[in-house]
Enzyme design. Sequence first.
Site: not given
Length: 287
Positions: A43-45
């Site tokens: 979902s996020e990096t």
Amino acid sequence: MEAYVMDAFSAQVFGGNQAGVVLPDRPLSDAVMRQIAAEFKHSETAFVTREPDGSVSLRYFTPAGEVELCGHATVASFALLRQLGSVPDGDCTAHTKAGELTVTVRGDTVWMDMAPPAQGRTFSAEEQAELYAAYGLTLADRPAQLEAQAVSTGLMDILLPVKDGAALGRAVQDERTVTALSRRYGVVGVHMFCLGDAPGVTARCRNFAPLYAIPEEAATGTSNGALTDYLYRRGLVCPGGENRFLQGEAMGKPSEILSRLTDTDGKVRVRVGGRAVLSLRCALLGE
């Protein structure tokens, strides 16, 4: 350059919410960072840079684009830096597009400041009915004393209360409708919750952000920071106490997010905390 996958808001590998963490060895363009985030498919990096003064700069990308702040990716980043010996126990300044935050590392737990709480819009009965219908629910699934409201402690989410765990588990998202509603109301997504049904559990939660290519997320620090403020303003949590939010159960990725709130002369401050464990290490080759 080195890249990692951390399981945030969990003490066990493959639990919690996975975040990519990249330690760039050279400046990267926004397009390349988005491509790397799309390659990770989490979902996020987070892209993490240690500054000469000891502070840390972070940027966060979903597979679809950049967001200003991500709680679980921040916890993941500092847990990794602590494991690598790059930050000691204590306070550290984190530079994000949502502002400067103080992050505190205490052993295997990371605590981070949220942005100051911001109250977003409320919703008419007709608008609330539309929100619940987007999950196959009705206004009968809403607890009598609580209503939907948009709140931000870094990212604006619609906080959508349901009356019990059965309603929370029964919710099925219409991604197209929720994407359109998120765009209409200028929010990241919907944070659905019911009040805790067991000792030590403040609330059980599910988080949806299809506008950012995240159908459902197993753990969200910013959303539970916003929920802490929402509950405080309704007399449901107390300043100074530790709150415990359970999320990700519907995904088979149980997560635990902690929060603390202080109110000094009307100035509310929310901190979110949790643990993270390293699950994967790799090297990114080229751009």
